[in-house]
Design a protein around this motif. Structure first.
Motif, PDB file in Angstrom:
ATOM      1  N   ILE A  74       0.842  -1.194   0.000  1.00 28.30           N
ATOM      2  CA  ILE A  74       0.000   0.000   0.000  1.00 28.30           C
ATOM      3  C   ILE A  74       0.881   1.248   0.000  1.00 28.30           C
ATOM      4  N   ARG A  75       0.681   2.135  -0.956  1.00 27.13           N
ATOM      5  CA  ARG A  75       1.427   3.382  -1.004  1.00 27.13           C
ATOM      6  C   ARG A  75       1.147   4.224   0.239  1.00 27.13           C
ATOM      7  N   SER A  76       2.223   4.798   0.831  1.00 27.62           N
ATOM      8  CA  SER A  76       2.079   5.648   2.009  1.00 27.62           C
ATOM      9  C   SER A  76       3.179   6.702   1.981  1.00 27.62           C
ATOM     10  N   TRP A 101       1.787  -1.599   5.271  1.00 34.74           N
ATOM     11  CA  TRP A 101       1.184  -2.934   5.267  1.00 34.74           C
ATOM     12  C   TRP A 101      -0.320  -2.874   5.403  1.00 34.74           C
ATOM     13  N   LEU A 102      -0.815  -1.837   6.073  1.00 38.21           N
ATOM     14  CA  LEU A 102      -2.219  -1.848   6.478  1.00 38.21           C
ATOM     15  C   LEU A 102      -2.841  -0.463   6.362  1.00 38.21           C
ATOM     16  N   ALA A 103      -4.096  -0.412   5.979  1.00 37.56           N
ATOM     17  CA  ALA A 103      -4.895   0.783   6.200  1.00 37.56           C
ATOM     18  C   ALA A 103      -5.356   0.762   7.654  1.00 37.56           C
ATOM     19  N   ASN A 104      -5.437   1.929   8.258  1.00 35.81           N
ATOM     20  CA  ASN A 104      -5.820   1.941   9.670  1.00 35.81           C
ATOM     21  C   ASN A 104      -6.767   3.083   9.984  1.00 35.81           C
ATOM     22  N   ARG A 105      -7.274   3.031  11.199  1.00 37.23           N
ATOM     23  CA  ARG A 105      -8.196   4.071  11.673  1.00 37.23           C
ATOM     24  C   ARG A 105      -7.509   4.952  12.707  1.00 37.23           C
ATOM     25  N   GLU A 141     -10.457  -5.512   7.645  1.00 36.56           N
ATOM     26  CA  GLU A 141     -10.535  -5.956   6.251  1.00 36.56           C
ATOM     27  C   GLU A 141      -9.213  -5.742   5.522  1.00 36.56           C
ATOM     28  N   SER A 142      -8.491  -4.692   5.876  1.00 36.06           N
ATOM     29  CA  SER A 142      -7.190  -4.436   5.263  1.00 36.06           C
ATOM     30  C   SER A 142      -6.176  -5.482   5.713  1.00 36.06           C
ATOM     31  N   LEU A 143      -6.152  -5.773   7.001  1.00 40.29           N
ATOM     32  CA  LEU A 143      -5.243  -6.797   7.511  1.00 40.29           C
ATOM     33  C   LEU A 143      -5.512  -8.140   6.849  1.00 40.29           C
ATOM     34  N   ASP A 144      -6.756  -8.515   6.750  1.00 40.42           N
ATOM     35  CA  ASP A 144      -7.113  -9.794   6.147  1.00 40.42           C
ATOM     36  C   ASP A 144      -6.678  -9.853   4.681  1.00 40.42           C
ATOM     37  N   GLU A 145      -6.903  -8.772   3.951  1.00 42.86           N
ATOM     38  CA  GLU A 145      -6.569  -8.744   2.524  1.00 42.86           C
ATOM     39  C   GLU A 145      -5.059  -8.844   2.304  1.00 42.86           C
ATOM     40  N   THR A 161       2.988  -2.417  17.884  1.00 45.36           N
ATOM     41  CA  THR A 161       1.875  -3.018  18.604  1.00 45.36           C
ATOM     42  C   THR A 161       1.337  -4.227  17.850  1.00 45.36           C
ATOM     43  N   LEU A 162       0.756  -5.139  18.562  1.00 43.12           N
ATOM     44  CA  LEU A 162      -0.038  -6.171  17.921  1.00 43.12           C
ATOM     45  C   LEU A 162      -1.311  -5.537  17.355  1.00 43.12           C
ATOM     46  N   PRO A 163      -1.917  -6.152  16.342  1.00 41.03           N
ATOM     47  CA  PRO A 163      -3.135  -5.580  15.741  1.00 41.03           C
ATOM     48  C   PRO A 163      -4.387  -5.965  16.528  1.00 41.03           C
ATOM     49  N   PHE A 164      -4.533  -5.379  17.698  1.00 39.87           N
ATOM     50  CA  PHE A 164      -5.700  -5.660  18.528  1.00 39.87           C
ATOM     51  C   PHE A 164      -6.977  -5.170  17.840  1.00 39.87           C
ATOM     52  N   ASP A 165      -8.065  -5.875  18.087  1.00 38.62           N
ATOM     53  CA  ASP A 165      -9.385  -5.474  17.588  1.00 38.62           C
ATOM     54  C   ASP A 165      -9.404  -5.351  16.065  1.00 38.62           C
ATOM     55  N   ALA A 166      -8.664  -6.251  15.387  1.00 36.59           N
ATOM     56  CA  ALA A 166      -8.585  -6.194  13.921  1.00 36.59           C
ATOM     57  C   ALA A 166      -8.877  -7.548  13.291  1.00 36.59           C
ATOM     58  N   GLY A 167      -9.640  -8.372  14.003  1.00 38.82           N
ATOM     59  CA  GLY A 167     -10.114  -9.608  13.406  1.00 38.82           C
ATOM     60  C   GLY A 167      -9.249 -10.837  13.618  1.00 38.82           C
ATOM     61  N   VAL A 168      -8.086 -10.679  14.278  1.00 40.38           N
ATOM     62  CA  VAL A 168      -7.267 -11.853  14.590  1.00 40.38           C
ATOM     63  C   VAL A 168      -7.388 -12.164  16.081  1.00 40.38           C
ATOM     64  N   PRO A 169      -7.332 -13.445  16.455  1.00 44.52           N
ATOM     65  CA  PRO A 169      -7.543 -13.806  17.854  1.00 44.52           C
ATOM     66  C   PRO A 169      -6.424 -13.313  18.762  1.00 44.52           C
ATOM     67  N   THR A 170      -6.786 -12.765  19.909  1.00 39.47           N
ATOM     68  CA  THR A 170      -5.819 -12.437  20.952  1.00 39.47           C
ATOM     69  C   THR A 170      -6.285 -13.064  22.269  1.00 39.47           C
ATOM     70  N   SER A 171      -6.749 -14.284  22.168  1.00 38.01           N
ATOM     71  CA  SER A 171      -7.273 -14.999  23.322  1.00 38.01           C
ATOM     72  C   SER A 171      -6.137 -15.523  24.192  1.00 38.01           C
ATOM     73  N   PRO A 172      -6.418 -15.859  25.446  1.00 41.43           N
ATOM     74  CA  PRO A 172      -5.395 -16.435  26.311  1.00 41.43           C
ATOM     75  C   PRO A 172      -4.804 -17.704  25.699  1.00 41.43           C
ATOM     76  N   SER A 173      -3.483 -17.845  25.837  1.00 42.47           N
ATOM     77  CA  SER A 173      -2.730 -19.012  25.362  1.00 42.47           C
ATOM     78  C   SER A 173      -2.739 -19.179  23.846  1.00 42.47           C
TER      79      SER A 173
END
Length: 210
Positions: free
Chosen positions: A56-58, A64-68, A76-80, A131-143
């Motif tokens: 992605i041009r910046s 790597w990612l579009a962000n808010r 959706e950007s992370l997934d793509e 940072t890790l990509p929290f709240d972006a569709g990938v699991p951040t569950s315990p373990s």
């Protein structure tokens, strides 16, 4: 290469060798692969090093990612972009070839997304000054990363990545995730220090011996 992006532009440190582990160097937002590949000169022999240009041009570089907001990627950007990256990676590193991710800043968020989405795919990941990509569709569950080797480095006076995200990343990787974590905090800001590079080299050496 299918999808919205062209085939990756890749810079290698020396020739590829399919029988050696692959270390992926992932640059930060607004940069490209030509800067971060220099890290390979300071890292252990025994692995193959490659840097991929984000799609992605910046500004004058790439992202790597579009962000808010800084450190807050859109799901959706992370997934793509992960799907695009995996197509290339699965070709150069089929199942069975160890792959180690090393990401700086925005590249750290992308490396974290790849690792959290598929922890068994990677031999380890270094999350450098990001940072890790929290709240972006990938699991951040315990373990989620139980037993996965992770190297995390942060700057104590980093004013680029929001402190709340740095602290959340530190806490998750060192406690809830279950990762086998090696961590350091430097007195500086948002830049890779000599001590961090030395520690990263030692960490990669340990992985290569396993």
């Amino acid at each position: 290469m299918s999808g919205a992006f062209d085939a990756p532009t890749v810079t290698w440190h020396g020739p590829d060798a399919a029988d050696r582990p692959l270390v992926m160097l992932l640059h930060g937002r607004g940069a490209d692969e030509t800067g971060i590949i220099d890290l390979a000169r300071h890292l252990p022999a025994g692995a193959v090093y490659a840097a991929v240009r984000a799609p992605i041009r910046s500004g004058n570089g790439y992202a790597w990612l579009a962000n808010r907001g800084i450190g807050r990627p859109l799901a959706e950007s992370l997934d793509e972009v992960m799907a695009w990256f995996r197509l290339w990676l699965d070709d150069v590193a089929p199942a069975g070839r160890p792959v180690i991710l090393v990401g700086f800043s925005g590249g750290a968020a992308f490396a974290g997304g790849l690792l959290l989405a598929d922890p068994q795919r990677f031999a380890g990941a270094a999350i450098l000054y990001g940072t890790l990509p929290f709240d972006a569709g990938v699991p951040t569950s315990p373990s989620r990363l139980a037993g996965v080797p992770v190297y995390v480095a942060q700057g104590e006076t980093d004013t680029v990545i929001p402190r709340e995200l740095l602290d959340r990343t530190w806490h998750y990787l060192l406690t809830e995730s279950g990762a086998s974590a090696t961590a350091r905090r430097d007195p500086g800001g948002h830049a890779i220090t000599t001590d961090t590079i030395t520690g990263l080299g030692d960490w990669i050496s340990d992985l290569l011996r396993d």
